[in-house]
Write a protein that holds these residues in place. Sequence first.
Motif, PDB file in Angstrom:
ATOM      1  N   GLY A  34      -2.304  28.507 -29.964  1.00  0.00           N
ATOM      2  CA  GLY A  34      -1.124  27.979 -30.628  1.00  0.00           C
ATOM      3  C   GLY A  34       0.172  28.460 -30.028  1.00  0.00           C
ATOM      4  N   TRP A  35       1.230  27.987 -30.638  1.00  0.00           N
ATOM      5  CA  TRP A  35       2.591  28.355 -30.261  1.00  0.00           C
ATOM      6  C   TRP A  35       3.332  28.907 -31.466  1.00  0.00           C
ATOM      7  CZ3 TRP A  35       4.263  28.313 -25.297  1.00  0.00           C
ATOM      8  CH2 TRP A  35       3.519  27.577 -24.372  1.00  0.00           C
ATOM      9  N   PHE A  46       5.222  30.384 -36.990  1.00  0.00           N
ATOM     10  CA  PHE A  46       4.210  29.466 -36.477  1.00  0.00           C
ATOM     11  C   PHE A  46       4.850  28.129 -36.148  1.00  0.00           C
ATOM     12  CE2 PHE A  46       0.227  27.363 -36.062  1.00  0.00           C
ATOM     13  CZ  PHE A  46       0.337  26.137 -36.713  1.00  0.00           C
ATOM     14  N   VAL A  47       4.420  27.547 -35.028  1.00  0.00           N
ATOM     15  CA  VAL A  47       4.905  26.220 -34.643  1.00  0.00           C
ATOM     16  C   VAL A  47       3.764  25.207 -34.677  1.00  0.00           C
ATOM     17  CG1 VAL A  47       5.932  24.845 -32.787  1.00  0.00           C
ATOM     18  CG2 VAL A  47       6.745  27.192 -33.211  1.00  0.00           C
ATOM     19  N   ALA A  48       2.695  25.497 -33.946  1.00  0.00           N
ATOM     20  CA  ALA A  48       1.587  24.550 -33.872  1.00  0.00           C
ATOM     21  C   ALA A  48       0.352  25.267 -33.350  1.00  0.00           C
ATOM     22  CB  ALA A  48       1.928  23.381 -32.947  1.00  0.00           C
ATOM     23  N   SER A  49      -0.815  24.705 -33.666  1.00  0.00           N
ATOM     24  CA  SER A  49      -2.062  25.259 -33.153  1.00  0.00           C
ATOM     25  C   SER A  49      -3.046  24.134 -32.912  1.00  0.00           C
ATOM     26  CB  SER A  49      -2.660  26.282 -34.122  1.00  0.00           C
ATOM     27  OG  SER A  49      -3.063  25.660 -35.326  1.00  0.00           O
ATOM     28  N   ALA A  62       3.849  23.194 -38.029  1.00  0.00           N
ATOM     29  CA  ALA A  62       4.824  23.586 -39.034  1.00  0.00           C
ATOM     30  C   ALA A  62       5.578  22.340 -39.490  1.00  0.00           C
ATOM     31  CB  ALA A  62       5.799  24.605 -38.455  1.00  0.00           C
ATOM     32  N   ASP A  63       5.972  22.323 -40.732  1.00  0.00           N
ATOM     33  CA  ASP A  63       6.686  21.160 -41.264  1.00  0.00           C
ATOM     34  C   ASP A  63       7.953  20.858 -40.458  1.00  0.00           C
ATOM     35  OD1 ASP A  63       5.948  21.812 -44.795  1.00  0.00           O
ATOM     36  OD2 ASP A  63       4.805  20.806 -43.219  1.00  0.00           O
ATOM     37  N   ALA A  98      -0.278  31.810 -27.976  1.00  0.00           N
ATOM     38  CA  ALA A  98      -1.177  32.802 -28.543  1.00  0.00           C
ATOM     39  C   ALA A  98      -2.601  32.284 -28.568  1.00  0.00           C
ATOM     40  CB  ALA A  98      -0.732  33.170 -29.957  1.00  0.00           C
ATOM     41  N   LEU A  99      -3.513  33.202 -28.338  1.00  0.00           N
ATOM     42  CA  LEU A  99      -4.936  32.955 -28.586  1.00  0.00           C
ATOM     43  C   LEU A  99      -5.192  33.569 -29.948  1.00  0.00           C
ATOM     44  CD1 LEU A  99      -7.766  32.113 -27.674  1.00  0.00           C
ATOM     45  CD2 LEU A  99      -7.983  34.324 -26.538  1.00  0.00           C
ATOM     46  N   ILE A 100      -5.380  32.700 -30.927  1.00  0.00           N
ATOM     47  CA  ILE A 100      -5.396  33.148 -32.317  1.00  0.00           C
ATOM     48  C   ILE A 100      -6.790  33.615 -32.679  1.00  0.00           C
ATOM     49  CG2 ILE A 100      -4.962  32.471 -34.697  1.00  0.00           C
ATOM     50  CD1 ILE A 100      -3.018  30.329 -33.534  1.00  0.00           C
TER      51      ILE A 100
END
Length: 116
Positions: A34-35, A46-49, A62-63, A98-100
């Motif tokens: 994700g980003w 959080f932005v997106a995954s 994210a909204d 990121a590697l979540i």
Amino acid sequence: VQLQASGGGLVQAGESLRLSCAASGKIATINTMGWFRQAPKKQREFVASIITGGTGGISNYADSVKGRFTISRDNAKNTVYLQMNSLRPEDTAVYYCALIRSPTVWGQGTQVTVSS
């Protein structure tokens, strides 16, 4: 595991950018990548995954970026992308891939600056 992010820059409001994040090293077949972003004096958010590997590719946003940002993946290259359209000044931040997992693996940040 190492994450190499690239693609940031300075753009005007309404323009687009694409960020890339390449993962290398020992990683599982299926991961969530994700980003996130951090603006000055604000917490990282959080932005997106997206789930990489396999066939699903389920993504979350994210909204604040829904409808403008798109996260995608290239499983063969262990790379995820963040296509950012209709950028706004409030999108200005350092973006981190990121590697979540536990613990999360962070890439180096890439600066995105959107001028009005």
